[in-house]
Design an enzyme around this catalytic site. Structure first.
Site: not given
Ligand code: SAH
Ligand code: SF4
Length: 358
Positions: A93, A120, A127, A131, A134, A205, A228, A304, A347
């Site tokens: 996506e 984006c 991934c 995390c 996420c 990022s 992040s 989110n 995000c």
């Molecule tokens: N893997 C890289 C690129 C993805 S960016 C990274 O983590 O930086 C995705 C962004 O969304 C990251 O900054 C992460 O911290 C944020 N994110 C992930 N899950 C989220 C959620 N449920 N609510 C808000 N932000 C979130």
């Molecule tokens: Fe991967 Fe970024 Fe999501 Fe963490 S926040 S699981 S590094 S996509």
């Protein structure tokens, strides 16, 4: 004989291909210009080539694209694009985000004629970083995207939205770019050298892959870096971002201090606010300390929600108090309004068409 995908060839292989067709090297340059700058997808559209040349080439080669399988528009104007990859099995996506009002004002102040429109993009399907907050992380790694698949997200969406224009690119979709650094670096070269996208308008990022942060500047054009962070102590970060157990905060911050930010540039720190986990005033103070001496700005992103998640967003009051603590200590901190949540485009909500691992 199978047709050659011209987009799969780099500059020198394209020259080689042209040479084998008895064509001079400058034809390769013209072809690159039409494929990446003019963004055409059919050899027949290259009017700079004679009709015979177009017909001959079309019998040997084609220009591949990434097909938009589905497009959803959010009430706030955010658009989500679903792409089916060539293997027919995998999906990724990309999300197109118009500027919100304060950014639009900012842009106006800078006398930018084109309103900001940020794409984006994804660097992997799924991934591996896992995390906890996420949704992409819950999928695990499905596979790395090729440089072509990364670049094609930009070209396909651009074709789709013309005459509007993508003005900024952020690698904040699915995947960890620095876990796919070779292909991401290739894609960055194509985007800046062939598509002629300004490197100042591209941001990679990362969740903090230290070896990648150290290598990126020598592998790719100088783009902006976002990290992040999401927690300012190893204890909390270990809990919500397993990657921190491998690359803890001391080594991450050391790598960032070495990172060559362009003049007047800053590293962006993303900080997802999770109620009761990382949103206290003590957390804000730790964050200020951690960032001391680094040219930085902090983006605060209230969590989110997604189904089955154990986390919740803090109250608006708590978010404001956290921001105030940063501002009072001289940090730049911006609260990012959630965009595209109604179409699961915000995000951390991206998961394309996959079943989640139980
Ligand atoms: N893997 C890289 C690129 C993805 S960016 C990274 O983590 O930086 C995705 C962004 O969304 C990251 O900054 C992460 O911290 C944020 N994110 C992930 N899950 C989220 C959620 N449920 N609510 C808000 N932000 C979130
Ligand atoms: Fe991967 Fe970024 Fe999501 Fe963490 S926040 S699981 S590094 S996509």
């Amino acid at each position: 004989m199978a047709l050659t995908d011209l987009k799969s060839l780099d500059k020198s292989s394209l020259r080689e291909f042209m040479k084998n067709e008895g064509l001079p090297a400058f034809r390769a340059g013209q072809l690159l210009h039409w494929m990446y700058e003019k963004n055409i997808t059919v050899i027949g559209e290259i009017t700079e080539f004679s009709k015979t040349l177009r017909e001959n080439l079309s019998q040997k080669a084609f220009i591949s694209t990434l097909r938009v399988k589905e497009m959803l528009t959010s009430r706030d104007g955010t658009e989500k694009y679903l792409f089916e990859l060539d293997d027919g099995e995998n999906f990724i996506e990309s999300v197109l985000i118009p500027a919100d009002e304060d950014q639009a004002n900012d842009d106006q102040n800078q006398k930018t004629k084109t309103p900001r429109l940020t794409l984006c993009i994804s660097s992997q399907a799924g991934c591996a970083a896992g995390c906890l907050f996420c949704l992409t992380g819950k999928l695990g790694l499905i596979r790395n995207l090729t440089s072509r698949e990364i670049v094609e997200q930009v070209l396909s969406v651009q074709r789709h939205i013309t005459p509007r224009k993508i003005t900024n690119i952020v690698f904040m979709g699915m995947g960890e770019p620095l876990n796919n650094i070779e292909n991401v670096a290739d894609a960055l070269r194509i985007l800046t050298e062939l598509v002629h996208f300004s490197k100042r308008r591209i941001t990679v990022s990362t969740s903090g892959i230290v070896p990648g942060i150290l290598k990126l500047p020598e592998m790719a054009p100088m783009v902006n870096l976002a990290v992040s962070l999401n927690a300012a102590t190893d204890e909390t970060r270990n809990h919500i971002m397993p990657i921190n157990r491998r690359y803890g905060l001391p080594s991450l911050m050391q790598a960032l201090r070495q990172f060559p930010v362009p003049s007047r540039g800053r590293i962006t720190f993303e900080y997802v606010l999770l109620g009761g986990i990382n949103d206290s005033l003590a957390d804000a103070r730790s964050l200020v300390k951690l960032l001391h001496g680094i040219p930085s700005k902090v983006n605060l992103i209230p969590f989110n929600r997604h189904e089955g998640s154990e986390f919740h967003a803090p109250s608006a009051q708590k978010v404001l108090a956290f921001q105030k603590a940063l501002l009072d200590s001289g940090c730049t901190a911006i609260i990012r309004k959630s965009k595209g949540a109604d179409i699961l485009a915000a995000c951390g909500q991206l998961k394309a068409k996959y079943e989640l691992k139980k």
